[in-house]
Design a protein around this motif. Structure first.
Motif, PDB file in Angstrom:
ATOM      1  N   ILE A 114      -4.280   3.704   3.064  1.00 58.01           N
ATOM      2  CA  ILE A 114      -4.458   2.963   1.813  1.00 58.01           C
ATOM      3  C   ILE A 114      -3.112   2.423   1.325  1.00 58.01           C
ATOM      4  O   ILE A 114      -3.031   1.301   0.817  1.00 58.01           O
ATOM      5  N   ALA A 115      -2.036   3.212   1.467  1.00 54.83           N
ATOM      6  CA  ALA A 115      -0.708   2.748   1.050  1.00 54.83           C
ATOM      7  C   ALA A 115      -0.323   1.469   1.792  1.00 54.83           C
ATOM      8  O   ALA A 115       0.264   0.555   1.197  1.00 54.83           O
ATOM      9  N   ALA A 116      -0.648   1.388   3.066  1.00 58.83           N
ATOM     10  CA  ALA A 116      -0.342   0.185   3.851  1.00 58.83           C
ATOM     11  C   ALA A 116      -1.105  -1.019   3.312  1.00 58.83           C
ATOM     12  O   ALA A 116      -0.534  -2.096   3.106  1.00 58.83           O
ATOM     13  N   GLU A 117      -2.380  -0.838   3.078  1.00 60.89           N
ATOM     14  CA  GLU A 117      -3.218  -1.935   2.574  1.00 60.89           C
ATOM     15  C   GLU A 117      -2.815  -2.328   1.152  1.00 60.89           C
ATOM     16  O   GLU A 117      -2.666  -3.505   0.831  1.00 60.89           O
ATOM     17  N   LEU A 118      -2.640  -1.331   0.304  1.00 63.22           N
ATOM     18  CA  LEU A 118      -2.256  -1.571  -1.082  1.00 63.22           C
ATOM     19  C   LEU A 118      -0.894  -2.260  -1.149  1.00 63.22           C
ATOM     20  O   LEU A 118      -0.710  -3.237  -1.891  1.00 63.22           O
ATOM     21  N   GLY A 119       0.062  -1.783  -0.370  1.00 68.49           N
ATOM     22  CA  GLY A 119       1.383  -2.397  -0.349  1.00 68.49           C
ATOM     23  C   GLY A 119       1.354  -3.834   0.135  1.00 68.49           C
ATOM     24  O   GLY A 119       2.002  -4.713  -0.455  1.00 68.49           O
ATOM     25  N   ARG A 120       0.599  -4.077   1.204  1.00 68.18           N
ATOM     26  CA  ARG A 120       0.502  -5.446   1.733  1.00 68.18           C
ATOM     27  C   ARG A 120      -0.108  -6.384   0.693  1.00 68.18           C
ATOM     28  O   ARG A 120       0.413  -7.475   0.432  1.00 68.18           O
TER      29      ARG A 120
END
Length: 180
Positions: A114-120
């Motif tokens: 989720i951090a990857a998606e949220l950050g992107r």
């Protein structure tokens, strides 16, 4: 505030595990570096949010970070929603990074994915002049993904030689005595 390189991670200690050597190398080359931890790690099995904050402060000093912040999103309940995107957009607008390092978007820990998606998503939205969030619009020029948590063998598109920074990376990781 402007940093050249910002690592966005789900938990305190994730940036140390995935890219502390790269942050150290960038700092040694004169670049300004930062970390945004999305959660306080309050759901972790070991330690506490308070202890992990102390550990993160010690690590930030060793890494020579320009700044380290915590978004105070819920550990183990991280989601990519309008509310959480706004929080991360405001942090990106605060740091104004040229390059962002995110966790790889495939992995077994839900918060890392989720951090990857949220950050992107937040990196894109932060550049929209009419996006309803505090701060001046800013979009990073580049997003990189750290492969450290990958469970399947994948060939990286590039590798950063951190031979000279390896001892410093290990010292930063050792700041997290509650976790290791």
């Amino acid at each position: 505030m402007t940093v050249d390189l910002l690592a966005i991670a789900a938990h305190r200690d994730d940036a140390e595990l995935t890219c502390a050597g790269t942050l150290l190398k960038a700092r040694a080359q004169g670049y300004r570096t930062g970390i945004l931890d999305l959660t306080a790690g309050e759901s972790g099995t070991r330690g506490s949010a308070t202890l992990r904050a102390e550990e993160a402060t010690r690590s930030a000093e060793l890494l020579g970070l320009t700044e380290r912040r915590n978004a105070a999103l819920p550990d183990a309940y991280l989601q990519n929603t309008d509310e959480t995107r706004r929080v991360v957009v405001e942090e990106i607008r605060h740091f104004r990074p040229r390059t962002v390092i995110l966790p790889f978007p495939v992995g077994r820990h839900p918060d890392h994915r989720i951090a990857a998606e949220l950050g992107r998503d937040a990196c894109f939205l932060a550049g929209l002049a009419r996006y309803n969030a505090a701060g001046e619009p800013w979009r990073p020029f580049k997003i990189l993904y750290a492969l450290a948590y990958r469970e399947d063998p994948i060939k990286p598109s590039f590798v950063v030689d951190i031979t000279e920074q390896f001892a410093g990376k290990m010292a930063a990781i050792r700041c997290y005595g509650s976790q290791f």
